[in-house]
Design an enzyme around this catalytic site. Sequence first.
Site, PDB file in Angstrom:
ATOM      1  N   LYS A  69      44.754  64.300  30.570  1.00  0.00           N
ATOM      2  CA  LYS A  69      45.408  63.888  32.101  1.00  0.00           C
ATOM      3  C   LYS A  69      46.828  64.526  31.676  1.00  0.00           C
ATOM      4  O   LYS A  69      46.879  65.033  32.366  1.00  0.00           O
ATOM      5  CB  LYS A  69      45.380  62.343  32.401  1.00  0.00           C
ATOM      6  CG  LYS A  69      43.403  62.041  32.824  1.00  0.00           C
ATOM      7  CD  LYS A  69      43.564  60.917  33.702  1.00  0.00           C
ATOM      8  CE  LYS A  69      41.889  61.501  34.581  1.00  0.00           C
ATOM      9  NZ  LYS A  69      41.428  60.037  34.021  1.00  0.00           N
ATOM     10  N   GLN A 102      43.161  53.871  34.788  1.00  0.00           N
ATOM     11  CA  GLN A 102      41.889  53.999  34.758  1.00  0.00           C
ATOM     12  C   GLN A 102      40.755  53.000  34.063  1.00  0.00           C
ATOM     13  O   GLN A 102      40.592  52.079  34.099  1.00  0.00           O
ATOM     14  CB  GLN A 102      42.404  54.901  32.985  1.00  0.00           C
ATOM     15  CG  GLN A 102      40.919  55.443  32.294  1.00  0.00           C
ATOM     16  CD  GLN A 102      40.461  56.801  32.641  1.00  0.00           C
ATOM     17  OE1 GLN A 102      41.122  57.815  33.250  1.00  0.00           O
ATOM     18  NE2 GLN A 102      39.202  56.692  32.311  1.00  0.00           N
ATOM     19  N   ASP A 128      43.398  58.557  42.898  1.00  0.00           N
ATOM     20  CA  ASP A 128      41.706  58.579  42.693  1.00  0.00           C
ATOM     21  C   ASP A 128      40.591  58.573  44.296  1.00  0.00           C
ATOM     22  O   ASP A 128      39.423  58.503  44.476  1.00  0.00           O
ATOM     23  CB  ASP A 128      41.043  57.558  41.914  1.00  0.00           C
ATOM     24  CG  ASP A 128      41.348  57.616  40.487  1.00  0.00           C
ATOM     25  OD1 ASP A 128      40.364  58.677  40.367  1.00  0.00           O
ATOM     26  OD2 ASP A 128      41.633  56.737  39.425  1.00  0.00           O
TER      27      ASP A 128
HETATM   28  N1  GUN Z   1      37.075  56.538  34.386  1.00  0.00           N
HETATM   29  C1  GUN Z   1      36.010  57.659  34.741  1.00  0.00           C
HETATM   30  N2  GUN Z   1      35.819  58.761  35.635  1.00  0.00           N
HETATM   31  C2  GUN Z   1      37.441  58.034  36.476  1.00  0.00           C
HETATM   32  C3  GUN Z   1      37.907  58.648  37.531  1.00  0.00           C
HETATM   33  O1  GUN Z   1      37.717  59.073  38.053  1.00  0.00           O
HETATM   34  N3  GUN Z   1      39.117  58.033  37.337  1.00  0.00           N
HETATM   35  C4  GUN Z   1      39.431  56.971  36.628  1.00  0.00           C
HETATM   36  N4  GUN Z   1      40.797  56.197  37.565  1.00  0.00           N
HETATM   37  N5  GUN Z   1      38.899  56.227  36.108  1.00  0.00           N
HETATM   38  C5  GUN Z   1      37.849  57.270  35.825  1.00  0.00           C
END
Ligand code: GUN
Length: 292
Positions: free
Chosen positions: A53, A97, A120
């Site tokens: 990311k 996350q 998100d």
């Molecule tokens: N963990 C797995 N997929 C995601 C996601 O799309 N966003 C976040 N914040 N954590 C994740």
Amino acid sequence: MTKIISGTEFSANLRAEIKRKVEILKKEHDIVPGLAVILVGEDPASQIYVRNKGIQTKEAGMNSYEHKLAEDSTQETVLELIQQLNNDDSVHGILVQLPLPKHIDEHEVINAIAVEKDVDGFHLLNVGLLATGSDKGIVPCTPLGSMMMLKDHLGDLSGKKAIVVGRSNIVGKPMAALLLKESCTVTIAHSRTRNLPEECRQADILVAAVGQPEMIKGDWIKPGATIIDVGINRIKKEDGSNKLVGDVEFSSASKVAGAITPVPGGVGPMTIACLLHNALQQACRINHIEMP
Ligand code: GUN
């Protein structure tokens, strides 16, 4: 001929478009979107996601801020960091996350993020906006990327029968809401669904998001259906090496489907591209600017 829907290609185009829009935002408004990512603990898969990311955020011309907290950090510490980022004008998007360590309440943490900085789409207000069919919220990244690929391939989805296998808050439920918004007839299937193969065989669109390696077989699929495989499962091959597979058995499914996303190289790369899209969108909204 079955079409292989390449998320690698689609996401590269999307990221190039975002980069161009970020440049316009800088040039015309002197704004550089900033995305903050919080990682609590040392889960190896999460570490890889967070690193990717960060890399892709910078490649898109945005500012990336990474906050790594120890596994035993208290909930209060995480909430304090979120408050600090909520008040920081250089930050337009905040992502925590998941999964979080068990002693931390995920709902408390997610809903502490200022709704205008939620990238998100997990904040309750954004969940509600999507559920009520509004365009004013933020759509979760994986369903958003899946929907972009579906619409690119199929065009109008109206009236199509869709099945979403999996009912998670991150993928299954928002995906079903998006399909409903496009006027599909939507079934949400899960571990208690009776006669799942038969349910799947009715669907023009099948979205697999269960986290079960190669669970959905070719003979569960309606001939010509469009298959979006969200699963990313690491399995051990007979020779002991690792292999990534989806929730759909690609070898059999690709013989029956009209179009299918591969694993890897399907939905996976779209998720981060959509995160960048959401961060750019929030930077524009916070500054009351139309998306370039
Ligand atoms: N963990 C797995 N997929 C995601 C996601 O799309 N966003 C976040 N914040 N954590 C994740």
